[in-house]
Every structure is written in C-alpha cells, then in structure tokens.
Design a protein around this motif. Structure first.
Motif: not given
Ligand SMILES: [Fe+2]
Ligand SMILES: [Fe+2]
Length: 369
Positions: A295-311
């Motif tokens: 619950s804390r990792i996913v929004p953080c990863v998206k927020d820092i701009g790592l939101w490619g198709r594979r992820l």
C-alpha cells in the motif's frame, strides 16, 4: 546480555561486509538549497526525540502474546500441525513469530541507517546531504528501540531473512547514487512502513503500539525525502535508464512478496519448508496481509515517475495495481497526527494523575488540620 545468546538460529560469522562502490561527493555550494528540502531538514531537526524517555518502557509485555493477534493470523491455523499443538506450543510459536517480525524491523533499521549514511556520502547536493544526516540519526534511534524491545521484552532474536539481506546487498553494492534511495527509501522502507501500520492499527498492546506510532512519525519524513529527491532526478533520466530502475523495482517487489514470510520460524518448529510455504500461500489472512504490504510502495513508485508498462503489468499481476491511486500525502499526514494524538492522550492522562495526587494531598492535609 549479548544478542548472540538470544538468536533463535546462528546468524553466521559477523560482521557482514558489503564492499563499497561509487564516489564520495563534496559540494562547495553552501547556499543553494531547495526550499522544500531545507524545510524538511528543519523538521528533521525539530522532531528529534529520545526513545529512552518518550517510550514507556515500564509497560509489561507478555512475550507469548506480544501483539494480541488472533489465531487466524497464524499460517499454521487450520492445518493438522496446528491441531497437534498444546497451548504452551502455541504461545511459543507466537513468541517466535513476534521475534522474527521485530528482528526484521531491527535489521532493516540498521540497513536504513547505513543507506542514509551512504546517501550523505554520495548524493551530489548539500541540501540532500543535510537532510539525510538527520535520517541517519532517526534510524539509529529506531534500531536502538527495536533492539531494546527484543532484548528486554521478547528475549529472542532472529537473524536477517536471506532475501531481505540480498535486496539490501544489491542496494548497497550499486554505484549509482539514486539506488540506496530506490532500494531502501522506496522498497524496503515502503514495505516496513506498511507492516508497521498494520500492526499499529490492529494491536491492542500498548508498548508495541507506542513504538510503532512514534517510529512511523519519523518514517513519514523519510518517505517524503525519497519522493522529492527521486521525482526531481528521474525527470532527467532517459527511457532506458528509467526502465532499468523499473526492473529493479519489479524484482524487489516479487522477492519481498514471495520470500519474506517467516518460513524460517516454522522450520524451527520442525515443519518442512515446502509445507510452510504452502500454508502461508493458502492462508486467507496472510494473502490479504501480503497485498496490503504494497500500500505504500505502489503510490510512491507511481509518484516518482516509474510507471512503465512492465511495472504496471507486474502490479496488476500482484493484484495491487489500483493502490497506485491512493494518496501518500494523506497516509503520511495521518501517521504524524496519530503520534501527536498519542502524545496528547498520554500527557492528559499524566495531568489527570497529578491532579488526583494533589487533591488527595490537600484532602489529607485538610483532614489532619
Ligand atoms: Fe526507521
Ligand atoms: Fe526510515
């Protein structure tokens, strides 16, 4: 007592040495800080606290029921092994689980301290070095507190989980300065924070609740720091560089989800590894727990701009994709508020006690007079 005498299993030859790579960077620019980062540095200084005095160490803990968790939370629950356990065995199993969990927190905090120190050394900008220096101190306090809790209240310590250790090693061996942020601040801390939060919000035992509430107050700043630093930096990276970071995140997430389950505890109770893994996979409760760990990792990863198709695909596969939409700011604000509220409640209770004592003193004085 030396921790060595409290280990459930031999932690192996110490110390663990990870060769350092990458550069130590000096900055000669002392007056060019980013306002938001300097404000966070100021907050880091203002909010220092001492675990010796802020935590009520006199509170008693039953090591055989540290967190008051229901039977359903145990992966053995409902299996033939469970039915064979006596109440005493069940208490011992709970003690081992609590020890395993808090031991991973302890080793993780030491890792966080070392990663924060690495960031001080390697990050190019002075404002980030300043901030990270406060985090080194925060993490030292956290390690001190979890260590004391394990020594004094549980009396049993587990070695670091192999997979946590390997993620930590990968994070520290990488020479790119952003990797301690990504591996530690985003992945390991994100996971820990979710676990802290689930325990904080479900346990009715006052001492672990206090510890987790206060530690989480600090962690809210750490996450904010990681986000700020990486969001700025990842805007400048090429597609290929971003994809490399995403691969690291995907691998780390699968590793933590599938391998950080406390199987080593069940092995100590004579249960074969394959069975132990199958039980934790089957347990409805643990499935939910594993999902919430993100619950804390996913929004953080998206927020820092790592939101490619594979992820995105990986997160869809893990069933945690929609967590990307939850608000980290809101969660962090709640973490800080809960700590402040706990202080206020405890302070009010102390005031009441003092008032009663004063009243009694006056009454007895009046009776004598
Ligand atoms: Fe920490
Ligand atoms: Fe932290």
């Amino acid at each position: 007592m030396p921790t060595h005498d409290l280990y459930a299993n031999d932690p192996g030859g110490s110390p663990w040495e990870v060769p350092a790579t990458g550069a130590a960077r000096f900055s000669w620019e002392y007056d060019d800080g980013r306002d938001r980062l300097l404000a966070l540095y100021q907050k880091g200084k203002d909010k220092q606290w001492d675990g010796r005095t802020r935590i009520d160490w006199d509170l008693e803990v039953d090591p055989y029921d540290t967190l008051g968790a229901p039977d359903e939370m145990m992966s053995l629950y409902g299996t033939p092994y469970w039915n064979k356990l006596t109440d005493k065995d069940k208490g011992e199993l709970r003690r081992h689980y609590a020890s395993w969990q808090f031991s991973q927190f302890l080793h993780g905090e030491q890792g966080a301290m070392i990663c924060a120190a690495r960031i001080v050394e390697s990050v190019p900008d002075l404002d980030a070095k300043f901030y990270s220096a406060t985090q080194v101190m925060d993490e030292a306090r956290h390690a001190e507190i979890y260590g004391r809790f394990l020594h004094e209240k549980i009396g049993l310590v587990y070695p670091i989980n192999d997979n946590l250790q390997s993620l930590l090693g990968d994070t520290l061996r990488d020479s790119r300065w952003d990797m301690p942020y990504l591996g530690m601040q985003v992945l390991i801390e994100g996971l820990a924070l979710a676990a802290f939060g689930m325990i904080r919000d479900t346990t009715d035992k006052p001492l672990p609740k206090q510890i987790l509430t206060y530690v989480m107050q600090d962690e809210a700043r750490h996450v904010a720091f990681g986000r700020m630093a990486l969001r700025d930096y990842y805007k400048q990276l090429t597609e290929a560089e971003l994809r490399e970071r995403e691969e690291f995140v995907i691998e780390g997430c699968y590793l933590m989800r599938d391998r950080l389950r406390g199987v080593e505890v069940l092995e100590n109770f004579g249960i074969p590894k394959a069975d132990a893994e199958a039980f934790s996979e089957r347990s409805e409760y643990l499935r939910l727990f594993r999902k919430l760990l993100f619950s804390r990792i996913v929004p953080c990863v998206k927020d820092i701009g790592l939101w490619g198709r594979r992820l995105q695909q990986a997160y869809a596969d893990m069933g945690v994709f929609e967590m990307g939409d939850s608000s980290l700011d809101l969660l962090m604000a709640q973490d800080e508020e809960l700590a402040e509220r706990l202080d206020a409640e405890r302070f009010a209770a102390e005031e009441r006690e003092r008032a009663v004592e004063v009243e009694e003193a006056i009454d007895s004085g009046a009776a004598e007079g």
